[in-house]
Design a protein around this motif. Structure first.
Motif, short mmCIF file in Angstrom:
data_model
loop_
_atom_site.label_atom_id
_atom_site.label_comp_id
_atom_site.label_asym_id
_atom_site.label_seq_id
_atom_site.Cartn_x
_atom_site.Cartn_y
_atom_site.Cartn_z
N GLU A 49 0.83 -1.20 0.00
CA GLU A 49 0.00 0.00 0.00
C GLU A 49 0.87 1.26 0.00
OE1 GLU A 49 -3.25 0.36 -0.25
OE2 GLU A 49 -3.77 -1.76 -0.23
N LYS A 50 1.92 1.25 0.81
CA LYS A 50 2.83 2.40 0.87
C LYS A 50 3.52 2.62 -0.47
CE LYS A 50 6.72 4.28 3.50
NZ LYS A 50 7.69 4.04 4.62
N ASP A 51 3.94 1.53 -1.09
CA ASP A 51 4.62 1.63 -2.39
C ASP A 51 3.66 2.14 -3.47
OD1 ASP A 51 6.89 1.15 -4.15
OD2 ASP A 51 5.70 -0.48 -4.98
N LEU A 52 2.43 1.63 -3.49
CA LEU A 52 1.45 2.06 -4.49
C LEU A 52 1.07 3.52 -4.34
CD1 LEU A 52 -0.97 -1.02 -4.66
CD2 LEU A 52 0.68 -0.29 -6.39
N ASP A 53 1.10 4.03 -3.13
CA ASP A 53 0.71 5.42 -2.88
C ASP A 53 1.86 6.41 -3.05
OD1 ASP A 53 -1.96 4.82 -2.40
OD2 ASP A 53 -1.64 4.44 -0.27
N SER A 54 3.06 5.92 -3.38
CA SER A 54 4.18 6.83 -3.60
C SER A 54 3.93 7.69 -4.84
CB SER A 54 5.49 6.04 -3.75
OG SER A 54 5.40 5.15 -4.85
N VAL A 55 4.20 8.97 -4.73
CA VAL A 55 3.88 9.93 -5.79
C VAL A 55 4.98 9.94 -6.85
CG1 VAL A 55 3.45 12.36 -6.32
CG2 VAL A 55 2.54 11.36 -4.20
N LEU A 56 4.55 9.82 -8.12
CA LEU A 56 5.48 9.83 -9.25
C LEU A 56 5.52 11.18 -9.96
CD1 LEU A 56 4.46 6.40 -10.85
CD2 LEU A 56 6.34 6.82 -9.24
N ALA A 57 4.36 11.83 -10.03
CA ALA A 57 4.25 13.08 -10.78
C ALA A 57 2.98 13.80 -10.36
CB ALA A 57 4.22 12.78 -12.29
N TYR A 58 2.69 14.89 -11.05
CA TYR A 58 1.48 15.67 -10.78
C TYR A 58 0.74 15.92 -12.10
CZ TYR A 58 -1.68 19.33 -9.19
OH TYR A 58 -2.80 20.07 -8.89
N SER A 59 -0.55 15.67 -12.11
CA SER A 59 -1.36 15.90 -13.30
C SER A 59 -2.07 17.24 -13.19
CB SER A 59 -2.40 14.77 -13.45
OG SER A 59 -3.25 15.02 -14.55
N ALA A 60 -1.85 18.11 -14.18
CA ALA A 60 -2.42 19.46 -14.14
C ALA A 60 -3.93 19.48 -14.36
CB ALA A 60 -1.74 20.33 -15.19
N VAL A 117 0.03 11.87 -9.12
CA VAL A 117 0.00 10.62 -9.88
C VAL A 117 0.88 9.62 -9.14
CG1 VAL A 117 0.55 9.48 -12.07
CG2 VAL A 117 -0.33 11.83 -12.06
N SER A 118 0.28 8.52 -8.73
CA SER A 118 1.01 7.52 -7.95
C SER A 118 1.19 6.24 -8.76
CB SER A 118 0.24 7.20 -6.66
OG SER A 118 -1.00 6.59 -6.98
N LYS A 119 1.90 5.29 -8.17
CA LYS A 119 2.02 3.98 -8.81
C LYS A 119 0.65 3.32 -8.92
CE LYS A 119 6.78 2.73 -7.62
NZ LYS A 119 7.64 1.70 -6.98
N ARG A 120 -0.21 3.57 -7.96
CA ARG A 120 -1.56 3.03 -8.01
C ARG A 120 -2.30 3.56 -9.23
NH1 ARG A 120 -4.35 0.86 -3.80
NH2 ARG A 120 -2.91 1.79 -2.29
N THR A 121 -2.08 4.83 -9.55
CA THR A 121 -2.69 5.44 -10.74
C THR A 121 -2.22 4.72 -12.00
OG1 THR A 121 -2.56 7.59 -9.61
CG2 THR A 121 -3.10 7.61 -11.96
N ALA A 122 -0.93 4.45 -12.07
CA ALA A 122 -0.36 3.78 -13.24
C ALA A 122 -0.96 2.38 -13.42
CB ALA A 122 1.16 3.70 -13.11
N PHE A 123 -1.07 1.64 -12.33
CA PHE A 123 -1.67 0.31 -12.41
C PHE A 123 -3.14 0.38 -12.77
CE2 PHE A 123 2.04 -1.16 -9.88
CZ PHE A 123 2.40 -2.24 -10.68
N GLY A 124 -3.80 1.47 -12.40
CA GLY A 124 -5.20 1.64 -12.79
C GLY A 124 -5.36 1.88 -14.28
N LEU A 125 -4.39 2.58 -14.88
CA LEU A 125 -4.45 2.88 -16.32
C LEU A 125 -4.21 1.63 -17.15
CD1 LEU A 125 -2.52 6.28 -16.45
CD2 LEU A 125 -4.93 5.92 -16.97
N MET A 126 -3.22 0.84 -16.78
CA MET A 126 -2.90 -0.39 -17.50
C MET A 126 -2.69 -1.51 -16.48
SD MET A 126 -0.37 0.89 -20.57
CE MET A 126 -0.52 -0.60 -21.52
N PRO A 127 -3.77 -2.10 -15.99
CA PRO A 127 -3.67 -3.04 -14.87
C PRO A 127 -3.25 -4.46 -15.21
CG PRO A 127 -5.96 -2.78 -15.51
CD PRO A 127 -5.17 -1.86 -16.38
N PHE A 128 -3.14 -4.79 -16.48
CA PHE A 128 -2.88 -6.17 -16.85
C PHE A 128 -1.43 -6.39 -17.25
CE2 PHE A 128 -7.25 -5.07 -18.13
CZ PHE A 128 -7.92 -5.84 -17.19
#
Length: 201
Positions: A49-60, A117-128
């Motif tokens: 959970e901590k890893d998935l919530d780490s912030v990668l970027a910011y979406s405007a 934008v977190s790792k969780r966001t990235a997995f949500g975009l392309m989860p497979f």
């Protein structure tokens, strides 16, 4: 000593299906958890959970795959990202560059919300566990792709492609990496194979 003899006929008997029954078993919160199992997996769960919530970027802003008829910011961002991550690997193995990327509109599985934008966001975009495939195409095949894109009127994610259409969706100009499509020239196309029923590859 007791002897038992069983006699049966050898005549073939045809069986027929007469009825199919099914029962739905609903999983709800009424089913109690196992405290020992929950205690065992908690450290692993907390770390993930901590890893998935780490912030990668910011979406405007908020971006979706429905933002445009032929083109979307989120789609082309994903295609550019796939290119930038995979082209160096492909070039190191083959000595060649990938010329263009075509992804799948159905492969974008979520929106990109405004904010962190977190790792969780990235997995949500392309989860497979998708695969990237690079294929070599001749100019005529690339022309067919351009025709498909112009007629499909769907915003498939692309990178390295410039397609200019008139008001009737006829192609006025089609370029790959800023160059005209040559009939006998080989183009390296990168695409993702999406392992879902909904997505079309």
């Amino acid at each position: 000593m007791l002897n038992i003899f069983v006699f049966s006929g050898c005549k073939d008997q045809k069986l027929h299906l007469t009825k199919i029954e099914g029962k739905q078993i609903t999983i709800t919160d009424s089913l109690g958890g196992n405290s020992e199992i929950e205690a065992y997996i908690k450290p692993f769960k907390d770390r993930i959970e901590k890893d998935l919530d780490s912030v990668l970027a910011y979406s405007a802003d908020t971006y979706t795959k429905k933002d445009g008829k032929y083109n979307t910011a989120i789609g082309n961002f994903m295609a550019d990202a796939v290119y930038s991550e995979s082209n160096p690997i492909f070039k190191s193995r083959t000595g060649k560059d990938i010329d263009m990327v075509l992804l799948n509109h159905g492969g974008i599985r979520s929106i990109l919300s405004k904010g962190n934008v977190s790792k969780r966001t990235a997995f949500g975009l392309m989860p497979f566990e998708n695969s990237i495939v690079v294929v070599a195409l001749k100019g005529e095949q690339v022309d067919s792709i351009m025709l498909y894109l112009s007629r499909g009127k769907r915003a498939h994610p692309v990178s390295g492609i410039k397609l200019t259409l008139d008001k009737d969706s006829n192609i006025l100009e089609a370029k790959v990496n800023g160059k005209n499509i040559e009939k006998d020239k080989t183009t390296m196309l990168q695409q993702t194979i999406i392992y879902t029923v909904e997505a079309i590859t």
